[in-house]
Scaffold this active site. Structure first.
Site, mmCIF file in Angstrom:
data_model
loop_
_atom_site.group_PDB
_atom_site.id
_atom_site.type_symbol
_atom_site.label_atom_id
_atom_site.label_comp_id
_atom_site.label_asym_id
_atom_site.label_seq_id
_atom_site.Cartn_x
_atom_site.Cartn_y
_atom_site.Cartn_z
ATOM 1 N N HIS A 25 -2.489 2.194 8.112
ATOM 2 C CA HIS A 25 -2.107 1.867 9.494
ATOM 3 C C HIS A 25 -0.744 1.164 9.532
ATOM 4 C CE1 HIS A 25 -6.178 2.168 11.669
ATOM 5 N NE2 HIS A 25 -6.347 2.679 10.467
ATOM 6 N N ASP A 128 -1.612 -1.324 17.328
ATOM 7 C CA ASP A 128 -2.514 -0.483 16.541
ATOM 8 C C ASP A 128 -3.815 -0.286 17.309
ATOM 9 O OD1 ASP A 128 -3.024 0.487 13.496
ATOM 10 O OD2 ASP A 128 -4.879 -0.251 14.392
ATOM 11 N N TRP A 355 -0.191 2.233 -9.470
ATOM 12 C CA TRP A 355 0.758 2.622 -8.423
ATOM 13 C C TRP A 355 1.698 3.692 -8.944
ATOM 14 C CZ3 TRP A 355 6.074 2.738 -7.865
ATOM 15 C CH2 TRP A 355 6.548 3.013 -6.561
ATOM 16 N N ASN A 377 -1.336 9.742 5.967
ATOM 17 C CA ASN A 377 -0.002 9.542 5.379
ATOM 18 C C ASN A 377 0.193 10.436 4.150
ATOM 19 O OD1 ASN A 377 0.656 7.606 7.297
ATOM 20 N ND2 ASN A 377 -0.231 5.953 6.090
#
Length: 501
Positions: A25, A128, A355, A377
């Protein structure tokens, strides 16, 4: 001169952005806020300290380039909810107990945020979806509230349609199929693929229903999507929800467009050593490697990790797999360590821990597709890179996104996920087997339909680049929205002047 500058400052549109602290978000909203600032808007982002740290460098860089953008910090009530300092984001919730404490801390900020709205005197609030109460806050201030939805138009339309018609309640079994009402495409799902709050009437359903009802009461909605991707669902949104919407995506590609060449240059010129994954990837053939990443919130249990590892190995294709290390989970870590050693020896796979620079990897010519949890995303980044998708939705609206990718855009192969379940509640019954995983990889990389999907994905990639250029759909939508908000500000100021006269 000073008077002219004062007048310009007064006329400048002030927009306050309120992101929800979870990466899926927060990241797109921060990028959207940066785009507003780049088009002459005075932007304020409200965040807590640890969350602000994740994006502050980008904001500082924009500010030094002359854009009017800043972060307004609110302290997070960590001690009051029994959390250590710095745990402020949903992704930090590694257990149900931690998650509920983080959520409680977020909800305690409401009064402070409302006071801040009054102090900031915004002309508009971009909120949001997870803050439905901001509809009232904006109404009290006499300004528009824009509902920011961080997923697809199709997912939002499906939610509203199912809330209204409840087609799943007419079925005998949770595994029977229903068709989503009012849709331009025939989209079939089972009740098990719906989020629990929609499937079963329970206490928490009220919270979600209020969230989506707040969209109907908003001035308009902002979407990180683009016209060429979801034009039919943009139109359906206006009919089903009844408000205007603006698609301005893909916001990440747009906000970071100017950084692309810089990153590549730095990557080549300044890094003393090429990353190991890149050295390995450079030896692979074009369109031959599968990239596997399940986002920041998904956690697979041990038995599922084992099936996934064997499925990837059995497919016979090379892969890059991003895995988050689990603290203290020796069983997972020892199996994965052995598997990593085996893959290194055979040069058949590469594991990246914790990551990965996802955009750089996705845009490498060797990557032929992605295994994704269907987080919005990740899907946007994959399609922007022209890659087809092996769809493995887990929870929330991800099963709707799967249907968009598989049934509407026809750029996805489903792996066969059957139940919408948050990771904390998942068990061995929900498992996807190694056979299904291997078959999906083979279908994507070897079969004719996989090649056709890649061609369609590449067309969408071209469209995703054009839409954010001057004159493109997303570019024009952003300019139109800013102009509309400016007109509202001017007419409001004129009314006020007339009343005073």
């Amino acid at each position: 001169m000073a008077k002219a500058m004062d007048y310009e400052a007064q006329q400048r549109l002030n927009v306050t952005f309120l992101p929800y602290p979870t990466p899926g978000h927060m990241n797109p909203m921060i990028d959207a806020a940066r785009l507003f600032a780049r088009h002459g808007v005075n932007v304020t982002i409200i965040a807590t300290p640890a969350n602000a740290l994740t994006f502050q460098n980008a904001i500082d860089t924009d500010f030094t380039h002359g854009y009017h953008i800043r972060t307004k910090l609110l302290p997070f009530p960590a001690a009051q909810v029994g959390l250590p300092e710095g745990l402020e984001n949903i992704k930090d919730g590694t257990s149900l107990e931690l998650l509920s404490r983080i959520r409680r801390g977020i909800s305690m900020l409401k009064g402070h945020i409302e006071l801040l709205f009054q102090d900031l005197h915004p002309d508009c609030i971009v909120s949001d979806m997870c803050y439905p109460w901001t509809v009232e806050s904006a109404a009290e201030l006499g300004i528009p509230r824009i509902f920011f939805y961080s997923s697809s138009y199709l997912a939002d339309c499906a939610t509203h349609s199912i809330m209204r018609h409840r087609p799943h309640e007419r079925l005998v079994s949770d595994t029977d199929k229903f068709t989503i009402p009012d849709f331009p495409h025939r989209i079939e799902m089972t009740p098990l693929q719906l989020a629990n709050w929609q499937r079963v009437r329970e206490q928490v359903s009220y919270y979600f229903e209020e969230m989506f009802e707040s969209e109907r009461r908003s001035y308009g909605a902002l979407y990180n999507s683009f016209h060429e991707l979801e034009s039919e669902y943009e139109q359906l949104h206006e009919r089903i929800v009844g408000i205007k919407s603006w698609s301005i995506g893909p916001v990440s590609a747009w906000a970071n467009k100017d950084d692309g060449q810089k990153i590549n240059k730095e990557h080549k010129d300044e890094l003393p050593k090429e990353p190991e994954w890149l050295t390995w990837l450079n030896t692979e053939q074009n369109d031959s490697v599968i990239y596997v990443n399940f986002g920041s919130l998904t956690r697979l249990h041990h038995a599922q990790l084992v099936e996934l590892a064997h499925g990837l190995e059995n497919s016979g294709h090379t892969f890059i797999w991003v895995i988050r290390k689990k603290d203290g989970n020796e069983k997972d870590n020892s199996f994965l360590q052995e598997f990593e050693d085996k893959m290194k020896e055979s040069k058949k796979g590469f594991i990246i821990w914790n990551w990965a620079p996802q955009k750089l990897i996705l845009n490498h010519p060797a990557i032929g597709g992605i295994v994704s949890h269907c987080g919005w995303n990740s899907l946007l980044e994959s399609l922007s890179a022209g890659l087809p998708v092996i769809t493995w939705p887990m929870f929330a609206e991800q099963f709707y996104n799967e249907r968009l990718v598989v049934d509407v855009l026809k750029v996805g192969v489903p792996v066969g996920a059957k139940e919408n379940k948050f990771w904390a509640f998942s068990d061995k019954d929900d498992m996807v087997g190694r056979k299904e995983i291997a078959e999906a990889v083979l279908q994507l990389l070897e079969k004719e339909e996989g090649r056709e999907m890649r061609m369609r994905a590449r067309k969408l990639s071209g469209a995703s680049k054009k839409t954010i250029e001057k004159g493109g759909h997303s570019y024009n939508n952003l300019i139109q929205l800013i102009d509309e908000l400016k007109s509202l500000k001017i007419s409001k100021a004129t009314e006020k002047t007339n009343i005073n006269i």
